[in-house]
Design a protein around this motif. Structure first.
Motif, PDB file in Angstrom:
ATOM      1  N   ARG A   1      21.320  51.499  -4.933  1.00 61.50           N
ATOM      2  CA  ARG A   1      20.855  50.837  -4.230  1.00 61.50           C
ATOM      3  C   ARG A   1      21.045  49.253  -3.975  1.00 61.50           C
ATOM      4  NH1 ARG A   1      17.145  47.301  -2.398  1.00 61.50           N
ATOM      5  NH2 ARG A   1      16.088  47.316  -4.604  1.00 61.50           N
TER       6      ARG A   1
ATOM      7  N   GLU B   1      20.301  48.754  -7.825  1.00 65.52           N
ATOM      8  CA  GLU B   1      18.624  49.521  -8.624  1.00 65.52           C
ATOM      9  C   GLU B   1      19.630  50.512  -8.731  1.00 65.52           C
ATOM     10  OE1 GLU B   1      14.855  49.650  -7.380  1.00 65.52           O
ATOM     11  OE2 GLU B   1      15.788  51.586  -6.217  1.00 65.52           O
TER      12      GLU B   1
ATOM     13  N   VAL C   1      18.866  34.615   1.827  1.00 64.58           N
ATOM     14  CA  VAL C   1      19.013  35.745   2.639  1.00 64.58           C
ATOM     15  C   VAL C   1      18.108  36.491   1.787  1.00 64.58           C
ATOM     16  CG1 VAL C   1      20.667  37.785   1.960  1.00 64.58           C
ATOM     17  CG2 VAL C   1      21.937  34.811   1.719  1.00 64.58           C
TER      18      VAL C   1
ATOM     19  N   CYS D   1      16.864  42.556 -14.214  1.00 64.45           N
ATOM     20  CA  CYS D   1      17.359  41.441 -13.820  1.00 64.45           C
ATOM     21  C   CYS D   1      16.765  40.006 -12.755  1.00 64.45           C
ATOM     22  CB  CYS D   1      19.262  41.212 -13.312  1.00 64.45           C
ATOM     23  SG  CYS D   1      19.666  42.293 -14.683  1.00 64.45           S
TER      24      CYS D   1
ATOM     25  N   PRO E   1       6.251  52.854  -9.437  1.00 56.80           N
ATOM     26  CA  PRO E   1       7.229  54.228 -11.123  1.00 56.80           C
ATOM     27  C   PRO E   1       6.932  53.992 -11.801  1.00 56.80           C
ATOM     28  CG  PRO E   1       8.284  52.744  -8.923  1.00 56.80           C
ATOM     29  CD  PRO E   1       6.462  51.984  -8.619  1.00 56.80           C
TER      30      PRO E   1
ATOM     31  N   SER F   1      18.749  49.765 -13.794  1.00 57.45           N
ATOM     32  CA  SER F   1      19.601  49.132 -12.434  1.00 57.45           C
ATOM     33  C   SER F   1      20.562  47.355 -13.356  1.00 57.45           C
ATOM     34  CB  SER F   1      18.676  47.431 -11.505  1.00 57.45           C
ATOM     35  OG  SER F   1      17.813  46.464 -12.797  1.00 57.45           O
ATOM     36  N   TYR F   2      21.485  46.865 -12.879  1.00 57.74           N
ATOM     37  CA  TYR F   2      22.369  45.789 -12.467  1.00 57.74           C
ATOM     38  C   TYR F   2      22.718  44.709 -12.202  1.00 57.74           C
ATOM     39  CZ  TYR F   2      26.337  48.149 -11.094  1.00 57.74           C
ATOM     40  OH  TYR F   2      27.104  48.922  -9.999  1.00 57.74           O
ATOM     41  N   GLN F   3      23.325  43.989 -12.779  1.00 66.17           N
ATOM     42  CA  GLN F   3      23.685  42.961 -11.573  1.00 66.17           C
ATOM     43  C   GLN F   3      24.523  41.988 -11.934  1.00 66.17           C
ATOM     44  OE1 GLN F   3      20.164  39.759 -11.333  1.00 66.17           O
ATOM     45  NE2 GLN F   3      21.755  38.467 -12.037  1.00 66.17           N
TER      46      GLN F   3
ATOM     47  N   SER G   1      22.409  45.824  -3.177  1.00 62.89           N
ATOM     48  CA  SER G   1      21.536  43.894  -2.338  1.00 62.89           C
ATOM     49  C   SER G   1      22.339  42.967  -2.475  1.00 62.89           C
ATOM     50  CB  SER G   1      20.128  45.037  -2.557  1.00 62.89           C
ATOM     51  OG  SER G   1      19.402  43.594  -2.119  1.00 62.89           O
ATOM     52  N   ALA G   2      22.667  42.419  -2.016  1.00 63.05           N
ATOM     53  CA  ALA G   2      23.286  41.364  -1.566  1.00 63.05           C
ATOM     54  C   ALA G   2      22.028  39.554  -2.318  1.00 63.05           C
ATOM     55  CB  ALA G   2      24.324  39.969  -0.419  1.00 63.05           C
TER      56      ALA G   2
ATOM     57  N   VAL H   1       9.761  47.981 -11.869  1.00 65.41           N
ATOM     58  CA  VAL H   1      10.928  48.187 -13.796  1.00 65.41           C
ATOM     59  C   VAL H   1      11.418  46.638 -13.644  1.00 65.41           C
ATOM     60  CG1 VAL H   1      12.367  49.870 -15.219  1.00 65.41           C
ATOM     61  CG2 VAL H   1      10.686  50.814 -13.438  1.00 65.41           C
TER      62      VAL H   1
ATOM     63  N   GLU I   1      14.364  53.378  -8.994  1.00 64.23           N
ATOM     64  CA  GLU I   1      13.106  52.690  -8.979  1.00 64.23           C
ATOM     65  C   GLU I   1      12.529  53.043 -10.613  1.00 64.23           C
ATOM     66  OE1 GLU I   1      10.397  53.552  -5.486  1.00 64.23           O
ATOM     67  OE2 GLU I   1      10.956  51.845  -4.622  1.00 64.23           O
TER      68      GLU I   1
ATOM     69  N   LEU J   1      16.829  42.160  -2.497  1.00 65.66           N
ATOM     70  CA  LEU J   1      16.507  42.802  -3.524  1.00 65.66           C
ATOM     71  C   LEU J   1      15.569  44.091  -3.130  1.00 65.66           C
ATOM     72  CD1 LEU J   1      16.350  38.880  -4.742  1.00 65.66           C
ATOM     73  CD2 LEU J   1      18.059  41.868  -5.442  1.00 65.66           C
ATOM     74  N   TYR J   2      14.153  43.851  -3.430  1.00 63.46           N
ATOM     75  CA  TYR J   2      12.948  44.055  -3.283  1.00 63.46           C
ATOM     76  C   TYR J   2      12.068  44.621  -2.075  1.00 63.46           C
ATOM     77  CZ  TYR J   2      14.156  46.408  -7.488  1.00 63.46           C
ATOM     78  OH  TYR J   2      15.252  47.106  -8.890  1.00 63.46           O
TER      79      TYR J   2
ATOM     80  N   PHE K   1      22.763  43.192  -6.687  1.00 61.33           N
ATOM     81  CA  PHE K   1      21.834  43.636  -7.265  1.00 61.33           C
ATOM     82  C   PHE K   1      21.739  45.156  -7.090  1.00 61.33           C
ATOM     83  CE2 PHE K   1      17.837  45.821  -7.735  1.00 61.33           C
ATOM     84  CZ  PHE K   1      17.540  44.495  -9.492  1.00 61.33           C
TER      85      PHE K   1
END
Lengths: 342, 304
Positions: free
Chosen positions: B16, B28, A185, A247, A233, B65-67, B18-19, A244, B31, A188-189, B26
Motif C-alpha cells: 500500500r 505498508e 494531504v 516510520c 493485527p 513497512s518502510y518510508q 501512501s503519499a 505495527v 498490516e 497514511l492510515y 509511506f
C-alpha cells in the motif's frame, strides 16, 4: 568572540538548516522550525543563509556580548533591547562590546531567530550544528541554553557584511494571525477512521495545547476521532489507533486513542505505533512552529498537486528573498549542482 | 545476499503506497507483523539504496513497512512508485533467502532496581498497579513464574526489525513460531521517564531505550551495553553514533548484579566490547527448523 548567556529564556537552542540522512537510525533532521525566518535573518545580516542561529521560543534570552557584534532577528516579533533600549525587529543592529541584549514579550508568532555576524560556532555533529535535545546531540552540549553558557561566534564574512539599519523588505516581514489554516494531504492510515470522523476533523477548530515543542505540536478542542473497531493485527497493540510500529513522516499527524492530534516537527520521534491520518505539506511546516499555545487552527484537506504548487510558491518566495537581499548566487550554484546530479 | 528464484507461497504480495505530504512516501507491506514482511522490506530498501537514485534522500526500513523521503523537484512521486514496484517484483520473484549479518549478545540485568523504581513511580498509568511489569507480562502470557518468562525472553534470538523512535533504539522481533511470541500491551498512558538502556516490551516487540526519556513499553531490565554514543567514546560504535542496524540478530543473556556493575565500569572507561560474530541467516532453514537457527546463533557466539 563570544556571547554569555545571562538568562536562557523559555527554550532557546542553536539551530541551522538541520541534518539530513540519519532518520533511518532514529536521528531526526532538527534545525530551525521556521526555516524561512532563519534564512531571512541570516541573509539580512550578510551571513550564509544556513549559518547557525539561536531559536528563541515565546520568551527570549538575555545575552552579554564580549565584543561589538551585528545582529538581526527573524520570525516572531519580540522587541530586541540593547542595554534596555528598544530597537526594531527585522533590522541590522549593532550590539556594542559588553552590552546586554534582551527581548520584550512576544507580540506575534512563537519563535524568534537571532542571527549574529559569523553565526553561532558550535561544532558540527553529523553535518549540522542543530540541537537535537532528545539525543543530546549537536548545538551547545546537546541541549537548550542555560545561564552561564558561553557561545562561540564564527568569523564574519566581511565581504558581505550588511550596514547597520538595513531593513528586511516589507514583503518578507511575517504577518501573524490568531487563527491559522494548515494544509494537509490526507492518507497514511486515515482509512482506519470512521468516515464521519474523518470529515469532521477538517471542519472543526483545534487549539494548540501547552504540549507544543520541537518534537511535536499537540491539539485539543475538536471532537475526538473514532477509529473503526477491528481485530487488531498481530503485533499492533490493543487500541484501535495502534498500528505495527512504523516510520513517522515529518509533518505527519497522529491521533493516539483518537483524542488529541499531534503534528510531528523537526525533532520528531522517527517511528512508533500510532496511526497517522495525514501530513502537513512542507510549505506550511514553518508556520506550525510560529503558532502559540491556545491559538486556533483549521486543518484544510489538499491534494498532492496543490501541495506541490504551494511548495513551488515557497521556493519562489525564498528565491525572491535572496534576490532582494543580494545573495541569489548561492541558489544558482545549488541549481547547477542539482542538474549535475540528475 | 544471495538471490534465489523460489517463491514463498504464504507471501502476501500487496503493498500500500501512501503519499505523506509532498516529501515522503509511506509503504505498508503488511498490516500484521511477520518475518516475511520484514524480510521483504529489508530487501526492497537495500536494493533501493544500491541504485543511488537521484532525488531519493532517506530510506527508512521499518517492521512491516518502510518510508522513503524524496525531493519531488527532482523525482516525481509516480516515477518513485514505479521504481519501487519494479524492485518489489524483483524481490518477490527472486526472494532473498539469505541475509549476511551479525549476531550480537546483549547482556541484561532483568528485574533491576532502576526500572523497578521507575515502574513503581508510574503505577497509576499501568494495567496492573498491584504488580511489576515483569509479573504482569509473565501472567498474561501464561508463564507460571517470572523466571520462566525471563527464560523465554532470553533463550531464543531476535531480529532487529527497525531502528528508530529516538536515536538508535532497536525494535526486535523474536525468532519463534507465532504461538510462542510474547505479546504485551503498552502502558495505559505513557510514562514521562524511562532509564537509559532499559529493555522494554510493547506489542510483539522488545526494544532497548537508547536514552533516558518518555516511553510506553513495559520495562523488564537494563543492559550495561551502550548503544548510542553522541560523544564518540565507545570503541564498538562508529561515526554514525549508532550501534544497531536493521537485520542484526540479538541474543539476550541474563547477567547478575556484579557482572552488570563490572560491565558498566568497563563501558564508562571506554573498554566495553560486545560479543559479536558474523552470521548468515537463511530464511528457508529458519522456516524448517527455527530451533536449529537458534542453536547456530548460540554456537557462533560461543566460538567467538
Amino acid at each position: 568572540m563570544s556571547i554569555e548567556v545571562i538568562k536562557p529564556g523559555l527554550a532557546t537552542s542553536v539551530q541551522d538548516a538541520g541534518r539530513a540522512g540519519h532518520y533511518h537510525l532514529g536521528i531526526p533532521p532538527s534545525g530551525a522550525m521556521d526555516q524561512f525566518a532563519m534564512r531571512s535573518a541570516n541573509l539580512l545580516l550578510g551571513n550564509a543563509e544556513d549559518a547557525a542561529v539561536l531559536e528563541c521560543a515565546l520568551m527570549g534570552p538575555e545575552l552579554r556580548f564580549t565584543q561589538a557584534c551585528r545582529i538581526a532577528t527573524g520570525g516572531a516579533e519580540m522587541v530586541p533591547k540593547i542595554d534596555g533600549q528598544a530597537h526594531p525587529n527585522f533590522e541590522v543592529l549593532e550590539v556594542p562590546a559588553g552590552s546586554v541584549l534582551s527581548f520584550d514579550f512576544v507580540r506575534a508568532g512563537a519563535r524568534l531567530y537571532l542571527a549574529v555576524e559569523g553565526g553561532i560556532d558550535v561544532p558540527e555533529r553529523l553535518g549540522s550544528r542543530s540541537t537535537y535535545t532528545l539525543g543530546a546531540l549537536g548545538g551547545y552540549e546537546g541541549r537548550p541554553l542555560k545561564a552561564g553558557d558561553v557561545l562561540p561566534i564564527g568569523q564574519p564574512n566581511t565581504g558581505t557584511r550588511a550596514a547597520v539599519g538595513r531593513r528586511l523588505p516589507e514583503a518578507f516581514v511575517p504577518r501573524f494571525a490568531k487563527h491559522y489554516e494548515l494544509r494537509v494531504v490526507p492518507g497514511l492510515y486515515d482509512h482506519l477512521l470512521e468516515e464521519e470522523t474523518r470529515e469532521r476533523f477538517y471542519q472543526e477548530d483545534w487549539s494548540v495545547a501547552s504540549e507544543a515543542d520541537r518534537i511535536g505540536y499537540r491539539f485539543k478542542g475538536g471532537t475526538p476521532l473514532r477509529f473503526i473497531e477491528r481485530e487488531p493485527p498481530f503485533g499492533a497493540g490493543d487500541d484501535p489507533s495502534n498500528i505495527v510500529d512504523a516510520c513517522y513522516p515529518i509533518g505527519s499527524i497522529q491521533v493516539p486513542a483518537g483524542s488529541e492530534p499531534i503534528i510531528l516537527h523537526r525533532d520528531a520521534v522517527s517511528g512508533g505505533g500510532y496511526a497517522m491520518v495525514g501530513t502537513v505539506i512542507s510549505a506550511d511546516m514553518d508556520l506550525v512552529g510560529q503558532i502559540q499555545p491556545h491559538q486556533k487552527v483549521r486543518f484544510v484537506e489538499v491534494s498532492l498537486e496543490q501541495a506541490l504548487d504551494a511548495r513551488k510558491a515557497y521556493a519562489e518566495r525564498l528565491q525572491a528573498l535572496r534576490v532582494a537581499l543580494g545573495q541569489a548566487l548561492g541558489d544558482a550554484r545549488d541549481q547547477a549542482l542539482g542538474q549535475a546530479l540528475d | 545476499m544471495k538471490p534465489s528464484t523460489q517463491h514463498d507461497p504464504g507471501q502476501a504480495k500487496s503493498a500500500r503506497y501512501s503519499a505523506a505530504g509532498d516529501e515522503f512516501l509511506f509503504v505498508e507491506l503488511s498490516e500484521a507483523m511477520n518475518l516475511e514482511a520484514f524480510f521483504r522490506g529489508v530487501s526492497i530498501t537495500s536494493r533501493l539504496a544500491e541504485r543511488k537514485i537521484p532525488g531519493v534522500t532517506e530510506i527508512c526500513p521499518a517492521n512491516a513497512s518502510y518510508q522513503v523521503r524524496y525531493d519531488p523537484d527532482r523525482l516525481p512521486l509516480a516515477r518513485l512508485i514505479e521504481t519501487l514496484e519494479q524492485i518489489d517484483a524483483e524481490v518477490l520473484g527472486q526472494q532473498v533467502q539469505r541475509l549476511e549479518t551479525r549476531v550480537v549478545e546483549v547482556p541484561v540485568l532483568y528485574n533491576d532496581p532502576w526500572t523497578h523504581e521507575t515502574l513503581m513511580r508510574f503505577r497509576d498509568r499501568h494495567q496492573d498497579p498491584s504488580g511489576t511489569d515483569l509479573e504482569y507480562a509473565a501472567r498474561i502470557n501464561g508463564f507460571a513464574s517470572v523466571d520462566g518468562f525471563i527464560e523465554a525472553h532470553s533463550a531464543s534470538p531476535w531480529f532487529v526489525s527497525m531502528v528508530g523512535f529516538v536515536a538508535g533504539l532497536p525494535f526486535m522481533y523474536q525468532m519463534v513460531p507465532r504461538e510462542r511470541q510474547i505479546e504485551v500491551p503498552k502502558y495505559v498512558r505513557p510514562r514521562t521517564d524511562t532509564p537509559k538502556q532499559t529493555v522494554g516490551y510493547g506489542g510483539c516487540f522488545s526494544c532497548i531505550y537508547s536514552v533516558r526519556g518518555a516511553g510506553g513499553y513495559q520495562m523488564f531490565g537494563v543492559t550495561p551495553m551502550p548503544i548510542y554514543d553522541p560523544s564518540g567514546r565507545q570503541p564498538h560504535i562508529d561515526d554514525s553514533m549508532i550501534y544497531f542496524r536493521p537485520g542484526d540478530i540479538v541474543k539476550h543473556r541474563p547477567v547478575d548484579r556484579s557482572e552488570y556493575d563490572a560491565m558498566v565500569a568497563a563501558a564508562e572507561a571506554g573498554r566495553f566490547r560486545p560479543k559479536t560474530a558474523p552470521f548468515v541467516f537463511d530464511l528457508d532453514e529458519y522456516r524448517e527448523a527455527p530451533e536449529a537457527v537458534a542453536r547456530r546463533v548460540e554456537e557462533v557466539l560461543n566460538e567467538h
